[in-house]
Scaffold this motif. Structure first.
Motif, PDB file in Angstrom:
ATOM      1  N   SER A 162       1.649   5.822   0.974  1.00 22.59           N
ATOM      2  CA  SER A 162       1.106   5.518   2.296  1.00 22.59           C
ATOM      3  C   SER A 162       2.208   4.873   3.128  1.00 22.59           C
ATOM      4  CB  SER A 162      -0.101   4.576   2.180  1.00 22.59           C
ATOM      5  OG  SER A 162      -0.551   4.198   3.468  1.00 22.59           O
ATOM      6  N   SER A 163       2.028   4.870   4.455  1.00 23.36           N
ATOM      7  CA  SER A 163       3.020   4.213   5.315  1.00 23.36           C
ATOM      8  C   SER A 163       3.008   2.711   5.067  1.00 23.36           C
ATOM      9  CB  SER A 163       2.737   4.518   6.784  1.00 23.36           C
ATOM     10  OG  SER A 163       1.439   4.064   7.140  1.00 23.36           O
ATOM     11  N   GLY A 164       1.810   2.119   4.963  1.00 31.17           N
ATOM     12  CA  GLY A 164       1.681   0.702   4.631  1.00 31.17           C
ATOM     13  C   GLY A 164       2.260  -0.227   5.679  1.00 31.17           C
ATOM     14  N   ASN A 185       6.460  -0.487   5.472  1.00 34.52           N
ATOM     15  CA  ASN A 185       6.613   0.348   6.676  1.00 34.52           C
ATOM     16  C   ASN A 185       7.482   1.567   6.387  1.00 34.52           C
ATOM     17  OD1 ASN A 185       6.257   1.119   9.342  1.00 34.52           O
ATOM     18  ND2 ASN A 185       8.000  -0.089  10.079  1.00 34.52           N
ATOM     19  N   THR A 186       7.058   2.358   5.411  1.00 34.98           N
ATOM     20  CA  THR A 186       7.843   3.508   4.969  1.00 34.98           C
ATOM     21  C   THR A 186       7.741   4.705   5.897  1.00 34.98           C
ATOM     22  OG1 THR A 186       5.987   4.349   3.673  1.00 34.98           O
ATOM     23  CG2 THR A 186       7.525   2.842   2.566  1.00 34.98           C
ATOM     24  N   GLY A 187       6.619   4.819   6.595  1.00 31.21           N
ATOM     25  CA  GLY A 187       6.397   6.005   7.411  1.00 31.21           C
ATOM     26  C   GLY A 187       5.924   7.190   6.598  1.00 31.21           C
ATOM     27  N   TRP A 188       5.622   6.959   5.310  1.00 28.08           N
ATOM     28  CA  TRP A 188       5.151   8.053   4.464  1.00 28.08           C
ATOM     29  C   TRP A 188       3.699   8.406   4.833  1.00 28.08           C
ATOM     30  CZ3 TRP A 188       6.973   5.334  -0.665  1.00 28.08           C
ATOM     31  CH2 TRP A 188       8.362   5.501  -0.788  1.00 28.08           C
ATOM     32  N   PRO A 189       3.346   9.687   4.799  1.00 25.55           N
ATOM     33  CA  PRO A 189       1.937  10.066   5.032  1.00 25.55           C
ATOM     34  C   PRO A 189       1.078   9.694   3.827  1.00 25.55           C
ATOM     35  CG  PRO A 189       3.245  11.986   4.436  1.00 25.55           C
ATOM     36  CD  PRO A 189       4.219  10.859   4.583  1.00 25.55           C
ATOM     37  N   ASP A 190      -0.229   9.591   4.036  1.00 21.18           N
ATOM     38  CA  ASP A 190      -1.142   9.275   2.935  1.00 21.18           C
ATOM     39  C   ASP A 190      -1.228  10.482   2.000  1.00 21.18           C
ATOM     40  OD1 ASP A 190      -1.556   6.888   4.165  1.00 21.18           O
ATOM     41  OD2 ASP A 190      -3.471   7.421   5.065  1.00 21.18           O
ATOM     42  N   ASN A 236       0.819  -1.211   0.000  1.00 23.92           N
ATOM     43  CA  ASN A 236       0.000   0.000   0.000  1.00 23.92           C
ATOM     44  C   ASN A 236       0.850   1.257   0.000  1.00 23.92           C
ATOM     45  OD1 ASN A 236      -2.506  -1.336   0.135  1.00 23.92           O
ATOM     46  ND2 ASN A 236      -2.247  -1.680   2.338  1.00 23.92           N
ATOM     47  N   SER A 237       2.169   1.068   0.062  1.00 21.89           N
ATOM     48  CA  SER A 237       3.060   2.216   0.244  1.00 21.89           C
ATOM     49  C   SER A 237       3.224   3.054  -1.013  1.00 21.89           C
ATOM     50  CB  SER A 237       4.435   1.732   0.717  1.00 21.89           C
ATOM     51  OG  SER A 237       4.331   1.080   1.955  1.00 21.89           O
ATOM     52  N   PHE A 238       3.238   2.408  -2.180  1.00 16.23           N
ATOM     53  CA  PHE A 238       3.453   3.132  -3.426  1.00 16.23           C
ATOM     54  C   PHE A 238       2.623   2.474  -4.511  1.00 16.23           C
ATOM     55  CE2 PHE A 238       6.724   3.907  -7.044  1.00 16.23           C
ATOM     56  CZ  PHE A 238       5.965   4.946  -7.540  1.00 16.23           C
ATOM     57  N   LYS A 239       1.682   3.222  -5.084  1.00 20.17           N
ATOM     58  CA  LYS A 239       0.846   2.715  -6.167  1.00 20.17           C
ATOM     59  C   LYS A 239       0.930   3.686  -7.341  1.00 20.17           C
ATOM     60  CE  LYS A 239      -2.543   0.390  -3.184  1.00 20.17           C
ATOM     61  NZ  LYS A 239      -3.965   0.267  -2.828  1.00 20.17           N
ATOM     62  N   LEU A 240       1.064   3.106  -8.518  1.00 17.66           N
ATOM     63  CA  LEU A 240       1.152   3.906  -9.735  1.00 17.66           C
ATOM     64  C   LEU A 240       0.196   3.328 -10.765  1.00 17.66           C
ATOM     65  CD1 LEU A 240       2.491   6.023 -11.628  1.00 17.66           C
ATOM     66  CD2 LEU A 240       4.256   4.318 -12.104  1.00 17.66           C
ATOM     67  N   ARG A 241      -0.817   4.104 -11.127  1.00 15.21           N
ATOM     68  CA  ARG A 241      -1.754   3.677 -12.169  1.00 15.21           C
ATOM     69  C   ARG A 241      -1.510   4.528 -13.404  1.00 15.21           C
ATOM     70  NH1 ARG A 241      -6.262   4.746  -9.926  1.00 15.21           N
ATOM     71  NH2 ARG A 241      -6.986   6.531 -11.160  1.00 15.21           N
ATOM     72  N   THR A 242      -1.405   3.860 -14.546  1.00 18.73           N
ATOM     73  CA  THR A 242      -1.128   4.566 -15.786  1.00 18.73           C
ATOM     74  C   THR A 242      -2.229   4.326 -16.803  1.00 18.73           C
ATOM     75  OG1 THR A 242       0.071   2.758 -16.825  1.00 18.73           O
ATOM     76  CG2 THR A 242       1.332   4.203 -15.375  1.00 18.73           C
ATOM     77  N   GLU A 243      -2.459   5.333 -17.611  1.00 11.77           N
ATOM     78  CA  GLU A 243      -3.408   5.225 -18.721  1.00 11.77           C
ATOM     79  C   GLU A 243      -2.751   5.845 -19.952  1.00 11.77           C
ATOM     80  OE1 GLU A 243      -6.774   7.364 -17.392  1.00 11.77           O
ATOM     81  OE2 GLU A 243      -7.498   5.773 -16.058  1.00 11.77           O
TER      82      GLU A 243
END
Length: 450
Positions: A135-137, A141-146, A115-122
């Motif tokens: 996201s931190s996920g 466990n990145t600690g990144w904010p949403d 859940n930490s890094f999502k990339l959707r492409t079109e």
């Protein structure tokens, strides 16, 4: 992409990012989102091999993901990791469970790193549009904010996105581990500095440097190499004695001159019997220390079983500063540095410790480095991982910092000198003369205080 496209990744962040890899790698820019002529991003990943996706945020933060394999549905990648990088540090975050890393499910071109890094492409009109979320996920466990960024709508929080291919560099490091300018001007500056060098102590016109090392390390060859640099042609002096066990070798001093028939420089290089694999088979520690202290007369022939002492003809009981050794140069073969036996290593370490007690500076000369870096020109020696590793091994063997270890290539087969090799040799001479000046300066200050 156009060859003129420049990555947003600055050199400082690139340097920190490269440190995350256990082996030296290079980054090759394949795709840049803000480049008007960018072609479809998803297709760029196929067949690329290892790759990095880097996202640049308007806040200045730089985040991304690395995968060691081309994306394939439900294929696991044990080497995947996320990262964030600044100009001074890079943080690597590996997954707790790589089975939760989803790449391109159902060919919808979604890249999900937990859940930490999502990339959707079109892809619209052969251009890629992106939706990025962080996201931190729990997987990383990145600690990144949403945070979410819709790049297609010109999100103000987003700056750029790039795709890099990651390739190995083999022996060549991405950054030199020592900096030096390999120009004719540098060679002449080093030579002029050497010729004009004056010893710090007025009563001393020349400093004596003792070369210590095992048979075949390149002691005599270094003396010839320094003379060759000054003569601007290769020179060949006869060996001062046999280095085989049980044979004699005399103390021989070579005054380095500015050229053939020219005035003497401030440097004298001194050779002695080689160190053996056991003290009984080569120069003894006691004889080596006697030379350093200035007791041993010129031309004295060493014998392993008969140490030089006060009964030796010409023995100096009270040597003056001109008789002493002012720097010791341990000469070691880079090809053999990891195979020297325990007895030889013990002798070298013992000498290093006892010479340190005499307040005599010590430098390590690492020879034959050209046979490690696989480069025709020695100017690549400071970009060689193999040479750097051997320099570190040599430093550990002699119990000295890496900065005290100087790689060189002596002239052996060449008939003419060359600029890069001259610079490497002159740089070594410059370093040892500086070490002597620093030590003499310190000793003069100490004696004044006392």
């Amino acid at each position: 992409m156009s060859d003129s496209v420049i990555s947003t990744l600055d050199l400082e962040r690139e340097h920190q990012l490269l440190k995350l890899f256990p082996e030296p790698v290079r980054l090759h820019l394949l795709y840049k989102a803000t480049e008007p002529k960018s072609t479809s991003f998803p297709y760029r990943l196929y067949g690329v091999g290892p790759f990095i996706i880097v996202v640049y945020l308007a806040s200045g933060e730089v985040r991304g993901a690395y995968m060691s394999k081309p994306p394939a549905y439900q294929e696991r990648d044990e080497n995947v990791f996320l990262f964030d990088v600044t100009t001074t540090n890079a943080t690597k975050m590996s997954p707790k469970d790589d089975s939760k890393i989803v790449i391109c499910p159902n060919y919808s071109y979604n890249y999900e790193f937990g859940n930490s890094f999502k990339l959707r492409t079109e892809t619209v009109s052969n251009e890629s549009n992106f939706h990025v979320s962080f996201s931190s996920g729990e997987v990383f466990n990145t600690g990144w904010p949403d945070e979410c960024y819709n790049i297609t709508k010109g999100d103000a929080g987003f700056k750029d996105l790039e795709l890099f291919r990651v390739t190995g560099v083999g022996d060549v490091l991405p950054f030199p581990w020592r900096e030096i300018s390999w120009t004719e001007r540098t060679r002449e500056d080093f030579r002029e500095s050497f010729v004009s060098h004056k010893v710090f102590v007025e009563s001393l016109s020349s400093v004596r440097v003792l070369l210590l090392g095992p048979t075949g390390a390149g002691k005599s060859s270094f003396v010839n190499a320094v003379r060759s640099v000054m003569f601007k042609r290769t020179t060949h002096m006869p060996s001062s004695g046999a280095g085989a066990p049980g044979h004699f070798k005399k103390l021989k001093s070579c005054i380095i001159r500015t050229g053939r028939g020219g005035p003497a420089t401030s440097l004298t290089l001194c050779e002695v019997m080689a160190l053996g694999e056991a003290e009984s088979a080569g120069l003894s520690v006691s004889d080596a220390l006697a030379v350093v202290k200035g007791h041993v007369p010129e031309g004295y022939r060493f014998q392993s079983d008969t140490p030089c002492n006060s009964q030796t003809p010409g023995y100096r009981t009270e040597p003056g500063i001109k008789d002493r050794i002012h720097c010791v140069l341990f000469v070691l073969d880079a090809r053999k540095i990891t195979t020297y036996n325990d007895d030889l290593q013990k002798t070298i370490r013992m000498l290093q410790a006892k010479i340190s007690d005499l307040d005599v500076p010590q430098i390590v000369l690492l020879t034959h480095v050209d046979q490690l870096c696989h480069a025709e020109d020695v100017k690549y020696v400071y970009s060689s991982r193999a040479v750097r590793d051997k320099v570190q091994k040599a430093a550990e063997l002699v119990s000295m910092p890496m900065s005290y270890v100087l790689p060189v290539k002596n002239y052996s087969e060449e008939l003419d000198t060359n600029c890069s090799n001259d610079i490497l040799i002159l740089s070594a001479v410059h370093t040892l003369l500086q070490a002597i000046d620093d030590t003499l300066d310190d000793q003069c200050v100490s004696s004044t205080v006392e």
